[in-house]
Every structure is written in C-alpha cells, then in structure tokens.
Write a protein that holds these residues in place. Structure first.
Motif, PDB file in Angstrom:
ATOM      1  N   LYS A  71     -21.262  16.151-104.164  1.00  0.00           N
ATOM      2  CA  LYS A  71     -21.570  15.137-103.149  1.00  0.00           C
ATOM      3  C   LYS A  71     -20.901  15.440-101.807  1.00  0.00           C
ATOM      4  O   LYS A  71     -21.228  14.817-100.791  1.00  0.00           O
ATOM      5  CB  LYS A  71     -21.131  13.754-103.650  1.00  0.00           C
ATOM      6  CG  LYS A  71     -21.933  13.263-104.845  1.00  0.00           C
ATOM      7  CD  LYS A  71     -21.400  11.931-105.335  1.00  0.00           C
ATOM      8  CE  LYS A  71     -22.141  11.481-106.603  1.00  0.00           C
ATOM      9  NZ  LYS A  71     -21.546  10.237-107.173  1.00  0.00           N
ATOM     10  N   LEU A  72     -19.985  16.406-101.818  1.00  0.00           N
ATOM     11  CA  LEU A  72     -19.302  16.779-100.577  1.00  0.00           C
ATOM     12  C   LEU A  72     -20.155  17.681 -99.692  1.00  0.00           C
ATOM     13  O   LEU A  72     -19.776  17.949 -98.547  1.00  0.00           O
ATOM     14  CB  LEU A  72     -17.989  17.504-100.902  1.00  0.00           C
ATOM     15  CG  LEU A  72     -16.872  16.673-101.532  1.00  0.00           C
ATOM     16  CD1 LEU A  72     -15.720  17.576-101.947  1.00  0.00           C
ATOM     17  CD2 LEU A  72     -16.394  15.608-100.561  1.00  0.00           C
ATOM     18  N   ALA A  73     -21.295  18.156-100.193  1.00  0.00           N
ATOM     19  CA  ALA A  73     -22.095  19.144 -99.465  1.00  0.00           C
ATOM     20  C   ALA A  73     -22.441  18.710 -98.033  1.00  0.00           C
ATOM     21  O   ALA A  73     -22.230  19.486 -97.085  1.00  0.00           O
ATOM     22  CB  ALA A  73     -23.350  19.503-100.249  1.00  0.00           C
ATOM     23  N   PRO A  74     -22.982  17.489 -97.806  1.00  0.00           N
ATOM     24  CA  PRO A  74     -23.288  17.099 -96.420  1.00  0.00           C
ATOM     25  C   PRO A  74     -22.047  17.051 -95.525  1.00  0.00           C
ATOM     26  O   PRO A  74     -22.090  17.437 -94.354  1.00  0.00           O
ATOM     27  CB  PRO A  74     -23.912  15.706 -96.575  1.00  0.00           C
ATOM     28  CG  PRO A  74     -24.403  15.650 -97.989  1.00  0.00           C
ATOM     29  CD  PRO A  74     -23.408  16.455 -98.770  1.00  0.00           C
ATOM     30  N   ASP A  75     -20.915  16.587 -96.084  1.00  0.00           N
ATOM     31  CA  ASP A  75     -19.661  16.528 -95.326  1.00  0.00           C
ATOM     32  C   ASP A  75     -19.184  17.933 -94.956  1.00  0.00           C
ATOM     33  O   ASP A  75     -18.668  18.155 -93.856  1.00  0.00           O
ATOM     34  CB  ASP A  75     -18.575  15.817 -96.142  1.00  0.00           C
ATOM     35  CG  ASP A  75     -18.941  14.380 -96.498  1.00  0.00           C
ATOM     36  OD1 ASP A  75     -19.845  13.834 -95.847  1.00  0.00           O
ATOM     37  OD2 ASP A  75     -18.344  13.822 -97.423  1.00  0.00           O
ATOM     38  N   ILE A  76     -19.340  18.861 -95.901  1.00  0.00           N
ATOM     39  CA  ILE A  76     -18.934  20.246 -95.641  1.00  0.00           C
ATOM     40  C   ILE A  76     -19.756  20.838 -94.496  1.00  0.00           C
ATOM     41  O   ILE A  76     -19.223  21.506 -93.603  1.00  0.00           O
ATOM     42  CB  ILE A  76     -19.080  21.097 -96.921  1.00  0.00           C
ATOM     43  CG1 ILE A  76     -17.991  20.715 -97.932  1.00  0.00           C
ATOM     44  CG2 ILE A  76     -19.011  22.590 -96.603  1.00  0.00           C
ATOM     45  CD1 ILE A  76     -18.167  21.313 -99.305  1.00  0.00           C
ATOM     46  N   LEU A  77     -21.061  20.582 -94.510  1.00  0.00           N
ATOM     47  CA  LEU A  77     -21.909  21.073 -93.423  1.00  0.00           C
ATOM     48  C   LEU A  77     -21.443  20.525 -92.078  1.00  0.00           C
ATOM     49  O   LEU A  77     -21.372  21.260 -91.081  1.00  0.00           O
ATOM     50  CB  LEU A  77     -23.367  20.688 -93.673  1.00  0.00           C
ATOM     51  CG  LEU A  77     -24.083  21.422 -94.801  1.00  0.00           C
ATOM     52  CD1 LEU A  77     -25.471  20.831 -95.031  1.00  0.00           C
ATOM     53  CD2 LEU A  77     -24.199  22.918 -94.493  1.00  0.00           C
ATOM     54  N   LYS A  78     -21.131  19.231 -92.034  1.00  0.00           N
ATOM     55  CA  LYS A  78     -20.652  18.629 -90.790  1.00  0.00           C
ATOM     56  C   LYS A  78     -19.348  19.285 -90.346  1.00  0.00           C
ATOM     57  O   LYS A  78     -19.171  19.618 -89.168  1.00  0.00           O
ATOM     58  CB  LYS A  78     -20.450  17.127 -90.970  1.00  0.00           C
ATOM     59  CG  LYS A  78     -20.013  16.425 -89.696  1.00  0.00           C
ATOM     60  CD  LYS A  78     -20.014  14.925 -89.851  1.00  0.00           C
ATOM     61  CE  LYS A  78     -19.652  14.258 -88.516  1.00  0.00           C
ATOM     62  NZ  LYS A  78     -19.692  12.789 -88.621  1.00  0.00           N
ATOM     63  N   THR A  79     -18.443  19.493 -91.285  1.00  0.00           N
ATOM     64  CA  THR A  79     -17.146  20.096 -90.976  1.00  0.00           C
ATOM     65  C   THR A  79     -17.301  21.510 -90.430  1.00  0.00           C
ATOM     66  O   THR A  79     -16.580  21.918 -89.510  1.00  0.00           O
ATOM     67  CB  THR A  79     -16.258  20.121 -92.236  1.00  0.00           C
ATOM     68  OG1 THR A  79     -16.164  18.801 -92.771  1.00  0.00           O
ATOM     69  CG2 THR A  79     -14.866  20.646 -91.922  1.00  0.00           C
ATOM     70  N   ASP A  90     -19.871  22.680 -88.902  1.00  0.00           N
ATOM     71  CA  ASP A  90     -20.771  22.670 -87.748  1.00  0.00           C
ATOM     72  C   ASP A  90     -22.093  23.379 -88.051  1.00  0.00           C
ATOM     73  O   ASP A  90     -22.587  24.186 -87.254  1.00  0.00           O
ATOM     74  CB  ASP A  90     -20.076  23.312 -86.534  1.00  0.00           C
ATOM     75  CG  ASP A  90     -20.742  22.941 -85.219  1.00  0.00           C
ATOM     76  OD1 ASP A  90     -21.382  21.870 -85.167  1.00  0.00           O
ATOM     77  OD2 ASP A  90     -20.647  23.727 -84.266  1.00  0.00           O
ATOM     78  N   CYS A  91     -22.647  23.078 -89.223  1.00  0.00           N
ATOM     79  CA  CYS A  91     -23.954  23.616 -89.622  1.00  0.00           C
ATOM     80  C   CYS A  91     -24.903  22.436 -89.850  1.00  0.00           C
ATOM     81  O   CYS A  91     -24.524  21.452 -90.491  1.00  0.00           O
ATOM     82  CB  CYS A  91     -23.839  24.442 -90.899  1.00  0.00           C
ATOM     83  SG  CYS A  91     -22.856  25.942 -90.724  1.00  0.00           S
ATOM     84  N   ARG A  98     -30.183  21.248-101.506  1.00  0.00           N
ATOM     85  CA  ARG A  98     -30.555  21.417-100.091  1.00  0.00           C
ATOM     86  C   ARG A  98     -30.220  20.117 -99.383  1.00  0.00           C
ATOM     87  O   ARG A  98     -30.599  19.044 -99.845  1.00  0.00           O
ATOM     88  CB  ARG A  98     -32.055  21.699 -99.946  1.00  0.00           C
ATOM     89  CG  ARG A  98     -32.492  23.031-100.503  1.00  0.00           C
ATOM     90  CD  ARG A  98     -33.998  23.237-100.292  1.00  0.00           C
ATOM     91  NE  ARG A  98     -34.413  24.489-100.872  1.00  0.00           N
ATOM     92  CZ  ARG A  98     -34.405  25.658-100.225  1.00  0.00           C
ATOM     93  NH1 ARG A  98     -34.019  25.678 -98.958  1.00  0.00           N
ATOM     94  NH2 ARG A  98     -34.794  26.756-100.811  1.00  0.00           N
ATOM     95  N   CYS A  99     -29.524  20.216 -98.273  1.00  0.00           N
ATOM     96  CA  CYS A  99     -29.169  18.977 -97.586  1.00  0.00           C
ATOM     97  C   CYS A  99     -28.914  19.210 -96.102  1.00  0.00           C
ATOM     98  O   CYS A  99     -28.828  20.346 -95.645  1.00  0.00           O
ATOM     99  CB  CYS A  99     -27.955  18.316 -98.239  1.00  0.00           C
ATOM    100  SG  CYS A  99     -26.463  19.320 -98.215  1.00  0.00           S
ATOM    101  N   GLN A 100     -28.808  18.103 -95.387  1.00  0.00           N
ATOM    102  CA  GLN A 100     -28.489  18.100 -93.961  1.00  0.00           C
ATOM    103  C   GLN A 100     -27.031  17.677 -93.787  1.00  0.00           C
ATOM    104  O   GLN A 100     -26.451  17.010 -94.642  1.00  0.00           O
ATOM    105  CB  GLN A 100     -29.390  17.088 -93.232  1.00  0.00           C
ATOM    106  CG  GLN A 100     -30.880  17.262 -93.469  1.00  0.00           C
ATOM    107  CD  GLN A 100     -31.455  18.434 -92.700  1.00  0.00           C
ATOM    108  OE1 GLN A 100     -31.051  18.684 -91.578  1.00  0.00           O
ATOM    109  NE2 GLN A 100     -32.391  19.144 -93.306  1.00  0.00           N
TER     110      GLN A 100
END
Length: 254
Positions: free
Chosen positions: A208-216, A218-219, A134-136
């Motif tokens: 470790k890419l999970a937060p970057d993916i969310l940013k990409t 737009d979530c 779970r991440c932001q």
C-alpha cells in the motif's frame, strides 16, 4: 568439429559479449555492468567450437533457508549454431557442475511460455508467481532512503516471505550497479527510472506504500513487482533430495 563445454577463459569474453548482444540486444553499458559486477568465469559454462563461443549461460548464487541455489541467467545459443541441441547439452553439463559443487537446486525465470515448456523437459517445474501493481503518485511522502547493496540486502532478508530466495554477494552487487536501492521502516525497493515511469523491480513490505513511494521519489506513475500474485515467474530444478522448493524469486535481472 569438436564441441568443447568448459568454463570460459579471458580470451572468450569478447565472444561471450557478442553472443549476449546477438541473443538479447542489450547495450554495451549493460554488458559492462554485468561483466564488472555479476560475472565470474567460475559461474559460467560455454560451448566453444574452434575457439568461438557457440552457446553460453551464467549463474548467480542465491540462498533458500540456508541452501545454496544457482539462479541460471542469460542462456543463449548463437544463431549460426541453433538446431543442434547445444542448449540442452549446456544445461545438462551445468546441472552436473552444480551437483558437484553442492548446490541444492537451480532456479530460472523463463522469458515466455515456449521457454517454460522447454525447461520443463529439462527437469524444471513452476515454483513461484509474482504480483504486479500499477499506480499513480499520491498520498503523502514516506520515509525511505537510498542505501548500499549491503544495507538493502540485510533489510530485504528480514522482509522476505517464507521460502523467498536471498541474494548472494555477486547478485546483490549486480543489482546495485543497475538499480536504485531503498529501505524504509516496512519496505525495501529496488527500482529503475524509465521513460514510462518508475519500474519497481521488487517491492517488499507493505504494497500500500507504492503511491507514497512514487510521490517521495518524484515519479508520476509506476509499476511494482510484489511477492506472489497471478504471474508465473520462476521454475525450479532440485539437485539434492533434501532441496527446499523456493516459493518466491523476486529479482530476475530481466
């Protein structure tokens, strides 16, 4: 009245859909997705009584190190027919069908501990866990692109952990019909956008890419399933002596 276990006919589809909705509460749209992409009458067994479907199950083809496996899906018995052992009969019948067709094993993902115990009495044993992140959103944007089922599947197979289950054509098509599929330099992602945020059905590669993916994408927030971890997820029943026990099931269509 005589119970018949067989492959379904075209006229059984409305009854199959009605049973599915009663058992799982899925929408008509979801049923249309499954019956349009994942369903085949040759990968379904059902119990009928006087033409009515009393119980049913489906399977999708998966592969583990080249061995064909059946992913058992949406096992259901109608409320009016429960308590008569139909599920056990149907599972045993399906096992015989799969053995006759040369499958090496069957895998499933039980919905709760009670179902896991029930399947344990039918020859299934725990074979794989998953992890959950779970991440932001954070960090920087990452180079991922939305792709077709074919492109996703090819990249996914390269990133699968040892003993991971590859998706057959129908399974990949059903996944693509309901999820967004992405590939990056060191990741693959199948995801759903929900009111709670992004649900990563499966993230392979670098977690470790999970937060970057969310940013990409737009979530703001997301939950991602990743290989291994602490959550019991899959059970396996070997159908041949040389069957390899899968170590990872990522896509459970739950």
């Amino acid at each position: 009245t005589a119970m018949i276990i067989d492959f379904p006919r075209e006229e059984h589809i409305p009854s199959l859909k009605a049973l599915w909705k009663e058992a799982f509460g899925d929408t008509d749209a979801y049923l249309d997705l499954f019956f349009g992409t994942g369903y085949s009458p040759t990968r379904c067994r059902c119990v009928t009584e006087e033409g009515h479907v009393a119980a049913a199950l489906y399977w999708l083809d998966l592969f583990c190190d080249g061995q064909k496996m059946a992913y058992i899906y949406a096992v259901a018995t109608g409320k009016a027919y429960r308590g008569r052992g139909l599920c056990r009969m149907l599972m045993e019948d399906t096992r015989n069908v799969l053995c006759g067709r040369g499958y090496y094993g069957a895998v499933l993902s039980p919905g709760d501990a009670g179902l896991a115990r029930m399947y344990g009495t039918m020859g299934y044993s725990h074979c794989a866990n998953i992890g959950q992140i779970r991440c932001q959103a954070g960090g920087k944007s990452v180079a991922i692109q939305r792709v077709s089922a074919e492109v996703y599947n090819a990249q996914r197979n390269l990133l699968l952990p040892e003993g991971g289950l590859e998706l057959g054509k129908a399974a990949a098509g059903f996944l693509a019909a309901q999820a967004e599929l992405y590939v990056g330099e060191n990741c693959t992602l199948a995801a759903l956008r929900t009111e709670q945020g992004l649900f990563g059905i499966e993230l392979l590669g670098d977690p470790k890419l999970a937060p970057d993916i969310l940013k990409t994408l737009d979530c703001e927030t997301g939950v991602f399933r990743i290989p291994f971890g602490d959550h019991p997820f899959a059970m396996f029943c070997p159908l041949k002596k040389k069957a390899k026990t899968p170590r990872y099931l990522g896509i459970a269509f739950d």
